[in-house]
Design a protein around this motif. Structure first.
Motif, PDB file in Angstrom:
ATOM      1  N   ALA A   1       0.843  -1.191   0.000  1.00  0.00           N
ATOM      2  CA  ALA A   1       0.000   0.000   0.000  1.00  0.00           C
ATOM      3  C   ALA A   1       0.878   1.240   0.000  1.00  0.00           C
ATOM      4  CB  ALA A   1      -0.919   0.003   1.224  1.00  0.00           C
ATOM      5  N   ILE A   2       0.375   2.293  -0.630  1.00  0.00           N
ATOM      6  CA  ILE A   2       1.117   3.543  -0.697  1.00  0.00           C
ATOM      7  C   ILE A   2       0.182   4.700  -0.379  1.00  0.00           C
ATOM      8  CG2 ILE A   2       0.767   3.889  -3.183  1.00  0.00           C
ATOM      9  CD1 ILE A   2       3.730   4.900  -3.243  1.00  0.00           C
ATOM     10  N   HIS A   3       0.718   5.646   0.354  1.00  0.00           N
ATOM     11  CA  HIS A   3      -0.041   6.822   0.788  1.00  0.00           C
ATOM     12  C   HIS A   3       0.864   8.030   0.588  1.00  0.00           C
ATOM     13  CE1 HIS A   3      -2.850   9.280   2.924  1.00  0.00           C
ATOM     14  NE2 HIS A   3      -2.115   9.420   4.018  1.00  0.00           N
ATOM     15  N   PHE A   4       0.300   9.146   0.216  1.00  0.00           N
ATOM     16  CA  PHE A   4       1.120  10.291  -0.156  1.00  0.00           C
ATOM     17  C   PHE A   4       0.581  11.565   0.477  1.00  0.00           C
ATOM     18  CE2 PHE A   4      -2.401  10.738  -2.947  1.00  0.00           C
ATOM     19  CZ  PHE A   4      -2.472  12.083  -3.269  1.00  0.00           C
ATOM     20  N   ASP A   5       1.399  12.579   0.422  1.00  0.00           N
ATOM     21  CA  ASP A   5       1.000  13.929   0.818  1.00  0.00           C
ATOM     22  C   ASP A   5       1.475  14.865  -0.291  1.00  0.00           C
ATOM     23  OD1 ASP A   5       0.012  16.045   2.240  1.00  0.00           O
ATOM     24  OD2 ASP A   5       1.627  16.100   3.714  1.00  0.00           O
ATOM     25  N   SER A   6       0.835  16.007  -0.391  1.00  0.00           N
ATOM     26  CA  SER A   6       1.259  16.965  -1.410  1.00  0.00           C
ATOM     27  C   SER A   6       2.690  17.413  -1.132  1.00  0.00           C
ATOM     28  CB  SER A   6       0.315  18.176  -1.420  1.00  0.00           C
ATOM     29  OG  SER A   6       0.209  18.749  -0.132  1.00  0.00           O
ATOM     30  N   GLY A   7       3.373  17.821  -2.172  1.00  0.00           N
ATOM     31  CA  GLY A   7       4.763  18.220  -2.039  1.00  0.00           C
ATOM     32  C   GLY A   7       4.936  19.504  -1.246  1.00  0.00           C
ATOM     33  N   ASP A   8       6.185  19.834  -0.989  1.00  0.00           N
ATOM     34  CA  ASP A   8       6.515  21.058  -0.245  1.00  0.00           C
ATOM     35  C   ASP A   8       7.140  22.132  -1.124  1.00  0.00           C
ATOM     36  OD1 ASP A   8       5.630  20.157   2.248  1.00  0.00           O
ATOM     37  OD2 ASP A   8       7.543  19.186   2.694  1.00  0.00           O
ATOM     38  N   ASP A   9       7.661  21.733  -2.290  1.00  0.00           N
ATOM     39  CA  ASP A   9       8.400  22.659  -3.152  1.00  0.00           C
ATOM     40  C   ASP A   9       7.463  23.204  -4.231  1.00  0.00           C
ATOM     41  OD1 ASP A   9      10.269  24.102  -4.492  1.00  0.00           O
ATOM     42  OD2 ASP A   9      11.607  22.412  -4.945  1.00  0.00           O
ATOM     43  N   TYR A  10       6.798  24.310  -3.911  1.00  0.00           N
ATOM     44  CA  TYR A  10       5.771  24.855  -4.806  1.00  0.00           C
ATOM     45  C   TYR A  10       6.394  25.740  -5.877  1.00  0.00           C
ATOM     46  CZ  TYR A  10       1.822  23.098  -2.168  1.00  0.00           C
ATOM     47  OH  TYR A  10       0.889  22.270  -1.590  1.00  0.00           O
ATOM     48  N   LEU A  11       5.916  25.553  -7.080  1.00  0.00           N
ATOM     49  CA  LEU A  11       6.418  26.305  -8.221  1.00  0.00           C
ATOM     50  C   LEU A  11       6.155  27.806  -8.032  1.00  0.00           C
ATOM     51  CD1 LEU A  11       7.613  26.254 -11.077  1.00  0.00           C
ATOM     52  CD2 LEU A  11       5.288  25.946 -11.955  1.00  0.00           C
ATOM     53  N   GLY A  12       7.219  28.612  -8.085  1.00  0.00           N
ATOM     54  CA  GLY A  12       7.082  30.056  -7.993  1.00  0.00           C
ATOM     55  C   GLY A  12       6.864  30.585  -6.595  1.00  0.00           C
ATOM     56  N   GLN A  13       7.009  29.718  -5.575  1.00  0.00           N
ATOM     57  CA  GLN A  13       6.792  30.146  -4.199  1.00  0.00           C
ATOM     58  C   GLN A  13       8.091  30.015  -3.394  1.00  0.00           C
ATOM     59  OE1 GLN A  13       4.069  31.558  -3.340  1.00  0.00           O
ATOM     60  NE2 GLN A  13       2.603  30.894  -4.915  1.00  0.00           N
ATOM     61  N   SER A  14       8.087  30.584  -2.213  1.00  0.00           N
ATOM     62  CA  SER A  14       9.255  30.507  -1.343  1.00  0.00           C
ATOM     63  C   SER A  14       9.427  29.082  -0.825  1.00  0.00           C
ATOM     64  CB  SER A  14       9.092  31.458  -0.157  1.00  0.00           C
ATOM     65  OG  SER A  14       8.086  30.971   0.712  1.00  0.00           O
ATOM     66  N   PRO A  15      10.624  28.708  -0.379  1.00  0.00           N
ATOM     67  CA  PRO A  15      10.846  27.351   0.146  1.00  0.00           C
ATOM     68  C   PRO A  15       9.947  27.017   1.334  1.00  0.00           C
ATOM     69  CG  PRO A  15      12.942  28.445  -0.286  1.00  0.00           C
ATOM     70  CD  PRO A  15      11.881  29.484  -0.440  1.00  0.00           C
ATOM     71  N   GLU A  16       9.502  28.033   2.067  1.00  0.00           N
ATOM     72  CA  GLU A  16       8.698  27.788   3.262  1.00  0.00           C
ATOM     73  C   GLU A  16       7.199  27.705   2.963  1.00  0.00           C
ATOM     74  OE1 GLU A  16      10.761  30.510   3.004  1.00  0.00           O
ATOM     75  OE2 GLU A  16      12.485  29.467   3.897  1.00  0.00           O
ATOM     76  N   TYR A  17       6.809  28.051   1.740  1.00  0.00           N
ATOM     77  CA  TYR A  17       5.396  28.200   1.417  1.00  0.00           C
ATOM     78  C   TYR A  17       4.588  26.936   1.705  1.00  0.00           C
ATOM     79  CZ  TYR A  17       1.168  28.938  -1.402  1.00  0.00           C
ATOM     80  OH  TYR A  17      -0.135  29.043  -1.827  1.00  0.00           O
TER      81      TYR A  17
END
Length: 607
Positions: free
Chosen positions: A521-537
């Motif tokens: 089984a695999i479970h995921f979460d949305s990424g952290d590195d958003y296109l055009g946003q700051s690293p902390e976004y």
């Protein structure tokens, strides 16, 4: 939205205890809008023609070129992905009309009707062999009204429900009482022989109230106190021993009368208000007389500052005891206090529903399945709220996941040629009440688990735009990750591990019920590195959601949502499922996963 691997003995002991694509455009094919194998030697499955079995997939779950060929085929058959259509599903399911989608409510009736209508419109077949789109899940609902207090010598310490504590009883009787029960602090409440760890030692806690810390022990490396000891409870990451479900199970096994878990926001990963909102209202359990009879009388949570006040009244320092509990030589500490609790229960037996549809594969492997899961339920409405908003709409959690399930089903239904294996789409009930719908399915499967190659779970989609990455919860468990990593590379993205493994997200959604019965089984979460946003976004958006909206009435559709990132993730998950449904090999648990031995035993018995 109720991770980590370690040696298979961990699981045995626990059981015993009971896109970014090229450039900066939205993903190709997206109508994006902002909107208000098995490795053991075993006999091969018999079929009308030679058919690859799990042994042939050993070490080759992702043969060179296999995913690349699948990717080309997938691109040709996906059709148009539409973020606005996905938003339409989310808006409808999380609308006030659906009343928070509580099991056994009008909200369930509306949700079930909506999903069946969508399944039919997509041309999906009924997923139940009886010809229907649902699986009945027998539940018992219980709404408790507790009254409790501590007694320290002659000093009573009254407790206010649910502000200071929550308590419930699964005994399914009209009234439960725990009177004059001695309090004993048992650290983390863990018995883990493979780690030479026993928080109970030789102390008899029968008839007593045990007080426990959340999570499992964070053991530091003896040679470097700044680092976690990876040989003990997998270091920083949390094992099943840290889940509240395990703590209630071990307390029941030890014969305790009641158990109180001290809530601590940092290790738990959510504020006390989540506990209050979830456990102070009607709860459910699967109808199982034997399991109910063996449960501890009272299961509860205690707010951290209230626990601190209790310990001080008993002449103890909670913070010092928390540090002591991280050592193997810790022994239970009597608190020189008593616990009284009376719970009046309002009971009802109900039939809730898992919703299930399928696409039958073409050829001799059509009796093998890939499963997609997403829970349709949320917390319903709080009848005690007479002014203001008492509806827990659950837009992100998990109307978004159900919308994603429908969009992936649409992508499969639009393909001109069906894959060799069948695909099951399962929308589960009562996930928010303890993964009950998936637990019932996994113990009463509509297709054999030994013929189920994988579960791909969706619980909260990305609502904040495209990312360069995708987070895999519990990375290192299964070869499904290797296939998904290939797909990510082809789409200009990458996989990353969960940055907060200590919060145990792997054990908090429906895929876990498949995993603990051996299905990769695999479970995921949305990424952290958003296109055009700051690293902390990305981390800031997730933290804001957890603090302000998670399991609260404010989990509603927002005007600033951008579902192009969700579509980006769904395309990857579609291609992963298509790969598993088409590939000669079977996904496997990786060596060292606690679930590997369960799968090997299952497939060995089959063959």
């Amino acid at each position: 939205m109720s991770p980590r691997s370690h040696h298979s003995a961990v699981w045995s002991a626990a059981i015993a205890a009971l896109a970014l694509f090229a450039g900066c455009e939205a993903p190709a094919g997206v109508v994006a809008r902002r909107s208000p194998g098995y490795t053991a030697q075993a006999k091969q499955p018999q079929a009308t023609e030679p058919r690859p079995g799990p042994a042939q997939g050993a070490g080759a779950a992702v043969p060179p070129g296999a995913v690349t060929q699948m990717e080309t085929a997938a691109s040709a058959g996906e059709g148009a992905w539409d973020a606005e259509r996905l938003m339409g599903h989310i808006r409808q399911l999380s609308s006030d009309e659906f009343e928070g989608r509580g099991p056994a409510t009008r909200g369930e009736e509306l949700t079930v009707a909506y999903l069946e209508r969508q399944f039919r419109e997509l041309g999906l077949e009924p997923g139940n062999p009886d010809g229907t789109y649902f699986q009945n899940v027998p539940l018992v609902g219980f709404l408790g009204s507790p009254q409790a207090q501590f007694q320290v010598g002659n000093l009573p310490l009254p407790l206010e429900f649910p502000r200071d504590y929550v308590a419930l009883s699964r005994k399914m009787v009209p009234e439960t009482q725990v009177l004059d029960s001695e309090l004993v602090f048992v650290g983390y409440g863990v018995v883990a022989p493979e780690y030479n760890w026993d928080d109970f030692k030789d102390v008899d806690v029968r008839g007593k109230t045990v007080v426990m810390l959340i999570n499992d022990p964070a053991v530091m490396d003896a040679s470097d106190p700044t680092r976690f000891d990876d040989s003990a409870f997998r270091g920083r990451a949390m094992t099943y021993y840290g889940r509240w479900t395990y703590k209630y199970e071990i307390a029941s096994q030890k014969g305790a009368k009641a158990v109180l878990i001290i809530h601590d926001e940092q290790p738990a990963g959510y504020p006390y208000e989540v506990v209050e909102g979830s456990w102070s209202r009607e709860n459910f359990d699967i109808v199982d007389a034997q399991a109910i009879a063996s449960r501890v009388e009272v299961e509860g949570w205690l707010r951290n500052d209230i626990a601190d006040k209790l310990f001080k009244a008993c002449g103890q320092d909670l913070s010092q005891l928390q540090q002591a509990a991280k050592q193997r030589d810790f022994r239970p500490v009597p608190l020189k206090a008593r616990f009284d609790c009376k719970i009046a229960n309002r009971l009802r037996q109900v039939q809730s529903k898992n919703m299930v549809a399928k696409i039958t594969g073409q050829g001799p492997r059509s009796d093998e399945f890939v499963v997609y899961t997403a829970h349709w339920d949320h917390l319903g409405r709080d009848e005690k709220v007479t002014q203001g908003d008492g509806i827990y709409n659950g837009a992100l959690d998990n109307a978004s996941g159900v919308g994603g399930l429908l969009e992936i089903a649409r992508a499969f239904a639009s393909k001109a040629h069906r894959p060799p294996r069948s695909v099951l789409f399962l929308a589960t009930t009562a996930e928010e009440k303890g993964l009950l719908g998936s637990k019932y399915y996994a113990t009463h499967p509509l297709v054999p688990l030994e013929r189920t190659l994988a579960d791909i779970n969706m619980d909260g989609l990305n609502a904040w735009g495209p990312t360069k990455d995708l987070i895999v919860i519990g990375m290192g468990q299964t070869t499904l990750e290797d296939s998904l990593a290939d797909i990510a590379r082809q789409m200009g993205r990458e996989l990353r591990p969960d940055s907060e493994p200590e919060k145990g997200f792997f054990y908090r959604s429906d895929h876990f019920e498949f995993a603990k019965r051996g299905v990769p089984a695999i479970h995921f979460d949305s990424g952290d590195d958003y296109l055009g946003q700051s690293p902390e976004y990305g981390r800031e958006r997730k933290q804001a959601y957890t603090t302000n909206d998670y399991h609260k009435p404010s989990d509603e559709v927002r005007d600033d949502w951008d579902l192009s990132g969700a579509i980006q993730d769904l395309r990857m998950l579609f291609r992963l499922g298509l790969h598993v449904a088409s590939d000669a090999g079977w996904p496997q648990w990786k060596p060292g996963s606690e679930f590997e031995s369960v799968r090997l035993q299952m497939l060995g018995e089959r063959n």
